[in-house]
Motif scaffolding. Structure first.
Motif, mmCIF file in Angstrom:
data_model
loop_
_atom_site.group_PDB
_atom_site.id
_atom_site.type_symbol
_atom_site.label_atom_id
_atom_site.label_comp_id
_atom_site.label_asym_id
_atom_site.label_seq_id
_atom_site.Cartn_x
_atom_site.Cartn_y
_atom_site.Cartn_z
ATOM 1 N N PRO A 1 0.820 -1.226 0.000
ATOM 2 C CA PRO A 1 0.000 0.000 0.000
ATOM 3 C C PRO A 1 0.847 1.267 0.000
ATOM 4 C CG PRO A 1 -0.073 -1.095 2.137
ATOM 5 C CD PRO A 1 0.588 -2.046 1.198
ATOM 6 N N TRP A 2 2.144 1.142 0.326
ATOM 7 C CA TRP A 2 3.033 2.305 0.309
ATOM 8 C C TRP A 2 3.778 2.434 -1.020
ATOM 9 C CZ3 TRP A 2 2.710 -1.010 4.533
ATOM 10 C CH2 TRP A 2 2.099 -0.458 5.667
ATOM 11 N N ALA A 3 3.586 1.477 -1.914
ATOM 12 C CA ALA A 3 4.286 1.493 -3.197
ATOM 13 C C ALA A 3 3.477 2.262 -4.239
ATOM 14 C CB ALA A 3 4.536 0.067 -3.678
ATOM 15 N N ALA A 4 4.147 2.626 -5.322
ATOM 16 C CA ALA A 4 3.461 3.298 -6.425
ATOM 17 C C ALA A 4 2.453 2.345 -7.060
ATOM 18 C CB ALA A 4 4.479 3.754 -7.467
ATOM 19 N N GLU A 5 1.393 2.900 -7.593
ATOM 20 C CA GLU A 5 0.357 2.079 -8.208
ATOM 21 C C GLU A 5 0.860 1.411 -9.484
ATOM 22 O OE1 GLU A 5 -3.296 4.079 -8.867
ATOM 23 O OE2 GLU A 5 -3.547 4.700 -6.780
ATOM 24 N N GLN B 1 5.437 4.596 -14.783
ATOM 25 C CA GLN B 1 4.302 4.488 -13.861
ATOM 26 C C GLN B 1 3.846 3.040 -13.685
ATOM 27 O OE1 GLN B 1 2.527 7.948 -16.227
ATOM 28 N NE2 GLN B 1 1.454 8.160 -14.276
ATOM 29 N N VAL B 2 4.817 2.120 -13.737
ATOM 30 C CA VAL B 2 4.505 0.699 -13.553
ATOM 31 C C VAL B 2 5.196 0.206 -12.281
ATOM 32 C CG1 VAL B 2 4.459 -1.586 -14.625
ATOM 33 C CG2 VAL B 2 4.360 0.453 -16.058
ATOM 34 N N GLY B 3 4.750 0.697 -11.152
ATOM 35 C CA GLY B 3 5.262 0.233 -9.871
ATOM 36 C C GLY B 3 6.489 0.985 -9.392
ATOM 37 N N SER B 4 6.800 0.796 -8.110
ATOM 38 C CA SER B 4 7.865 1.562 -7.459
ATOM 39 C C SER B 4 9.254 1.220 -7.965
ATOM 40 C CB SER B 4 7.801 1.342 -5.945
ATOM 41 O OG SER B 4 6.651 1.937 -5.400
ATOM 42 N N LEU B 5 9.536 -0.067 -8.199
ATOM 43 C CA LEU B 5 10.876 -0.440 -8.647
ATOM 44 C C LEU B 5 11.238 0.307 -9.924
ATOM 45 C CD1 LEU B 5 12.368 -4.028 -8.852
ATOM 46 C CD2 LEU B 5 12.692 -2.401 -10.693
#
Length: 342
Positions: free
Chosen positions: A176-180, A254-258
């Motif tokens: 829930p703290w990661a980018a969407e 914009q594909v996730g935090s990594l």
């Protein structure tokens, strides 16, 4: 490296040609088909799927269909000998996902066999993951330089639309703290490359030029919590030729935090290589996550966008572009290209 791009193909829920993607994504049409997948309580799971295929077809069959459609568009100019003399020896580079829930090793082999048979290729080269396209570009350069082929078709395709894969998607949500992360989807991309001299002799329109590609293994992956330090992507950018400041970037920002963190750190360390107001586009925001097709999808979409003059930032006009992607195993891949006439 200097590869002439003479064929492009794109398929996703947004369309079945590269031109459709450029204009449909800008206009955000057609609207996505209603998801038939339900979560507990009856709420629909947001997914992207090709409406002309439907949602029932199994993963291997749908991947083969979208891959073949993209490959047919990209190779169409080469299938007419009178229009493309001398480009009769075509090699095939296939990029697919590694086996995972909803996609077995036999499924991957089925897709590869269908594509190879369609193009009449006995032993295609195979790469895995989102960054596989960039390794494929490097392999294409070697094939062309060694005279083993006169043209190389690079085809990448993937689909996350299966009950098994979507069940895994729902049961393994990002922090829930990661980018969407965009919704799960499917897509295919194809590029046909040859040498600039061969393209001229064959009288084929130039759709763009790839000036370099780099692949670097990073420490952080989708399967661990290793700190994302941007070092691998920074090195990949340093491995690319310097042909001018980059005006447009097409990647997985914009594909996730990594992926987001890796790119932003690399960008901060390589700022002198970019126009201050360069355009940054993440196609998967609109079409959804396309898995192993992402690297090729970003490159093909970027070249098609430049070809149609559809960039929005003035800095992108006539400037080099970058396409990049990161595989689940942490492999970072990036390519430098220019549009036709640049």
């Amino acid at each position: 490296m200097k590869l002439a791009v003479v064929g492009l193909g794109l398929v996703s829920p947004a369309g079945i040609t590269s031109s459709e993607h450029v204009f449909y994504l800008r206009a955000r049409v057609p609207p996505p088909a209603a998801s038939p997948f339900l979560l507990a309580g009856g709420r629909r799971l947001s997914v992207g799927f090709c409406p002309w295929i439907g949602a029932r077809e199994r993963a291997a069959a749908r991947i083969a269909r979208i891959a073949l459609t993209a490959m047919v568009e990209a190779t169409r100019p080469l299938l007419h000998p009178a229009r493309a003399p001398g480009l009769d020896r075509i090699a095939l580079v296939l990029v697919a996902a590694s086996p995972r829930p909803g996609l077995s090793r036999d499924d991957v082999r089925e897709v590869e066999a269908a594509l190879a048979a369609r193009l009449g290729v006995v032993d295609p080269l195979r790469f895995r993951g989102e960054a596989g396209c960039f390794a494929g570009l490097r392999a294409a350069e070697e094939l062309l330089a060694g005279g083993q082929a006169r043209a190389v078709a690079i085809v990448a395709a993937d689909s996350l639309i299966s009950i098994e894969r979507l069940r895994h998607w729902v049961s393994h949500p990002p922090s829930p703290w990661a980018a969407e992360v965009p919704r799960p989807s499917e897509g295919a991309a194809a590029l046909v490359v040859t040498t600039p001299d061969a393209a001229r002799l064959a009288r084929l329109p130039l759709l763009g030029t790839v000036h370099g590609a780099a692949v670097v293994q990073g420490r952080s992956t989708d399967a661990d919590d290793a700190i994302v330090d941007g070092a691998a992507m920074t090195q990949a950018l340093r491995d690319l030729p310097r042909i001018g400041r980059v005006g447009a970037v097409f990647g997985q920002l914009q594909v996730g935090s990594l992926r987001q963190t890796e790119w932003l750190l690399a960008l901060a360390r390589s700022g002198e290589r970019f126009e201050p107001e360069h355009e940054a586009t993440c196609p998967e925001v609109e079409v959804g996550v396309v898995g192993a097709a992402a690297g090729a999808f970003n490159l093909a979409y970027g070249l098609a966008t430049l070809r149609h003059g559809a960039t929005e930032s003035p800095a992108a006009a006539g400037a080099p572009m970058l396409a990049w992607a990161i595989s689940p195993d942490g492999t970072r891949g990036v390519a430098m290209a220019t549009g036709a006439g640049a």
